[in-house]
Motif scaffolding. Structure first.
Motif, PDB file in Angstrom:
ATOM      1  N   UNK A  25      68.489  57.750 -45.908  1.00  0.00           N
ATOM      2  CA  UNK A  25      67.151  57.868 -46.506  1.00  0.00           C
ATOM      3  C   UNK A  25      67.123  57.308 -47.940  1.00  0.00           C
ATOM      4  N   UNK A  26      68.000  57.864 -48.789  1.00  0.00           N
ATOM      5  CA  UNK A  26      67.922  57.450 -50.196  1.00  0.00           C
ATOM      6  C   UNK A  26      69.271  57.032 -50.770  1.00  0.00           C
ATOM      7  N   UNK A  27      70.349  57.251 -50.017  1.00  0.00           N
ATOM      8  CA  UNK A  27      71.666  56.821 -50.475  1.00  0.00           C
ATOM      9  C   UNK A  27      72.472  57.969 -51.062  1.00  0.00           C
ATOM     10  N   UNK A  28      73.763  57.691 -51.255  1.00  0.00           N
ATOM     11  CA  UNK A  28      74.707  58.708 -51.708  1.00  0.00           C
ATOM     12  C   UNK A  28      74.521  59.020 -53.187  1.00  0.00           C
ATOM     13  N   UNK A  29      74.579  60.304 -53.547  1.00  0.00           N
ATOM     14  CA  UNK A  29      74.660  60.717 -54.948  1.00  0.00           C
ATOM     15  C   UNK A  29      76.045  61.336 -55.128  1.00  0.00           C
ATOM     16  N   UNK A  30      76.279  62.150 -56.150  1.00  0.00           N
ATOM     17  CA  UNK A  30      77.641  62.688 -56.288  1.00  0.00           C
ATOM     18  C   UNK A  30      77.858  63.808 -55.266  1.00  0.00           C
ATOM     19  N   UNK A  31      79.133  64.023 -54.894  1.00  0.00           N
ATOM     20  CA  UNK A  31      79.458  65.086 -53.937  1.00  0.00           C
ATOM     21  C   UNK A  31      78.972  66.437 -54.441  1.00  0.00           C
ATOM     22  N   UNK A  32      79.137  66.640 -55.750  1.00  0.00           N
ATOM     23  CA  UNK A  32      78.782  67.931 -56.324  1.00  0.00           C
ATOM     24  C   UNK A  32      77.280  68.172 -56.226  1.00  0.00           C
ATOM     25  N   UNK A  33      76.540  67.128 -56.573  1.00  0.00           N
ATOM     26  CA  UNK A  33      75.077  67.195 -56.501  1.00  0.00           C
ATOM     27  C   UNK A  33      74.633  67.492 -55.060  1.00  0.00           C
TER      28      UNK A  33
END
Ligand SMILES: [Zn+2]
Length: 527
Positions: free
Chosen positions: A426-434
């Motif tokens: 949908x929008x792509x990877x952000x940080x694992x923690x987020x």
């Protein structure tokens, strides 16, 4: 804002709170009524006379699934181009709802990829329609939009057929046509297209156990009780096979109103075709020299039946091994041994879906395909990363059920890994923690009550427990398989060096090697 998938456009939060009342007025600019069904079900809100209005506004300039959501103290405004856009807007609103209150805000959002799917195998093991509905709800809540429903295989045929009742009678567990229509409508109301798969010409023991006349040998076969690749497949030499398939598809296709139909095409052994007089006569008549091209011929014949119904065919990537494979099928890519055949297909502008088994097959345990690994998947062919400009339509994670027998395990294998892929698409990877923070917040709300979710400590196994879980799975992979089937499976899969290397690199760690070799040796000694 705790949302999965995180919106791809702007998110603005304002001061102020919107209290959602029990009753709302709808002002609808021409969307189908069913586009608000899921919202009403999920919130318990009713439609009637009310000072609170939900505006459904049409903006034809928006892409198909894009939307704008505006929440004010006394109203919600949904702006979209399609029913699906409306469904996704209201899904976002559902996640923002806490104790009957919504934050005043404006969100603009749209997906990267149009195909965001889950393959659910209900052929190897049957799952009741209630489970399939739960999976659809678990998908829709994160805006996944394609249920690829694998309904026939060597272990069973799962659709009630009025023309060929032996199909479902021999298999025993199946969906009635009413149940299928109900499920398709349930999915439509949640923005999910149902793409049925009838796998052929291989993986057809389910069909041939009922109607053996359509194989080369006509030998009576029984349903398979383990996974693997079985040598008895449909005979493309006999004209009767195509008459049968046409009558069967004429009955099954109308149950699924979506635009696409999956006809499999993977793992079809050709040992019977090589010696079958009908198949040889067919090859001669059609001027075919390779057995693989006989499969190309088969694919074209079945595709022409789909075309009569106005349906787009989807096939697994082995289908492209035939020099005469049709060019206008969509391809689902899962296995790298045959990736070279993808290159000319891509050059011609072919459309395809990414389902690499090393990254998106969720029947492998979390120790081999962790949540993190799924979340960081980058679609690729060989070393080259791929995107929309390469004809990539999106991704699909697959859950095969040779080893999954109950609904709870099925759901826990899917969730939350399918949700990680949903955000990727949908929008792509952000940080694992987020991602994990938002996931935990959403789990304390709606997601956990919708489906069974794997417990947090199992998402990214480490150390000894990771190794133990992986080795246990590896040792059990071919359990119970007969020697014939095991041989056929190895021959047909053609696990070349690149495959073996990727298997090791994607599923294990270097320090696992001695343990893995030990396990291999033990399983050979058993033979
Ligand atoms: Zn034949």
């Amino acid at each position: 804002m705790h949302l999965i998938p995180y919106p791809s456009g702007t998110v603005q939060l304002f001061n102020g709170i919107c209290k959602l009342p029990d009753r709302i007025t709808i002002k609808n600019e021409g969307f189908q009524d069913w586009s608000i069904t899921a919202f009403l079900t999920r919130t318990g809100v009713q439609v009637g006379q009310s000072g609170f209005t939900v505006f459904l506004r049409r903006d034809d300039a928006l892409p198909a699934e894009a939307y704008r959501l505006s929440i004010q103290p006394e109203s919600i405004t949904v702006t979209a181009q399609s029913e699906r856009g409306v469904i996704w807007t209201l899904t976002t609103a559902v996640h923002l709802l806490r104790n009957g209150r919504l934050p005043c805000c404006e969100i603009e959002d749209r997906p990267r990829y149009p195909h965001r799917g889950v393959l659910l195998d209900c052929a190897r093991h049957f799952f009741p329609v209630e489970t399939v509905k739960r999976v659809v709800e678990g998908m829709s809540l994160v805006k996944l939009n394609v249920l690829h429903w694998h309904l026939s295989d060597d272990q069973g045929w799962r659709i009630e057929s009025k023309r060929f009742p032996k199909l479902h009678e021999v298999s025993g567990a199946f969906y009635t046509q009413n149940e299928i229509q109900e499920l398709v409508e349930y999915a439509r109301n949640r923005g999910v297209e149902v793409v049925p798969e009838l796998d052929m010409p291989g993986h057809t023991t389910g069909i041939l156990a009922a109607y053996p006349a359509y194989s080369c040998t006509e030998k009576q076969v029984s349903l398979a009780s383990t996974g693997g690749i079985y040598p008895t497949v449909l005979c493309p030499g006999k004209e009767e096979t195509f008459h049968f398939l046409e009558e069967l598809l004429d009955e099954i296709i109308p149950l699924f109103p979506g635009p696409r139909f999956h006809i499999g095409g993977d793992e079809a052994p050709k040992i019977n075709w090589a010696v079958c007089p009908h198949c040889r006569a067919r090859m001669q008549a059609e001027g075919l020299t390779e057995l693989s091209d006989l499969q190309g011929y088969f694919t074209r014949r079945v595709q022409s039946i789909l075309k009569k119904h106005g349906k787009q065919a989807i096939c697994w990537n082995e289908t492209l091994l035939a020099a005469n494979a049709p060019e206008d099928v969509q391809i689902q890519y899962w296995t790298l041994q045959h990736r070279r055949a993808m290159e000319p297909f891509l050059r011609r502008g072919g459309q395809w879906i990414y389902s690499d088994m090393f990254e998106l097959y969720l029947d492998y345990p979390y120790s081999m395909t962790s949540l993190k690994k799924v979340y960081h998947t980058i679609p690729h062919l060989g070393k080259a990363p791929c995107s929309q400009k390469d004809g990539l339509m999106g991704m699909e994670c697959c859950i095969w059920t040779e080893h999954i027998t109950d609904s709870k395990t099925l759901e826990q294998m899917l969730f939350p890994r399918a949700w990680a892929m949903a955000e990727l698409c949908w929008s792509g990877t952000r940080s694992d923690r987020d991602f994990e923070e938002r996931l935990s917040a959403m789990l304390s709300e709606r997601l956990a009550s919708a489906v069974h979710v794997a417990p947090k400590e199992s998402w990214n196994p480490k150390g000894k427990s990771r190794r133990q879980e992986s080795l246990a799975y590896y040792k059990n992979m071919n359990a119970g398989m007969s020697e014939d089937v095991r041989k056929q499976t190895v021959q047909s899969t053609n696990p070349n060096r690149e495959f073996a290397r990727s298997f090791m690199r994607k599923f294990f760690q270097v320090s696992d090697l001695p343990f893995l070799l030990g396990a291999m040796k033990k399983s050979k000694e058993r033979i």
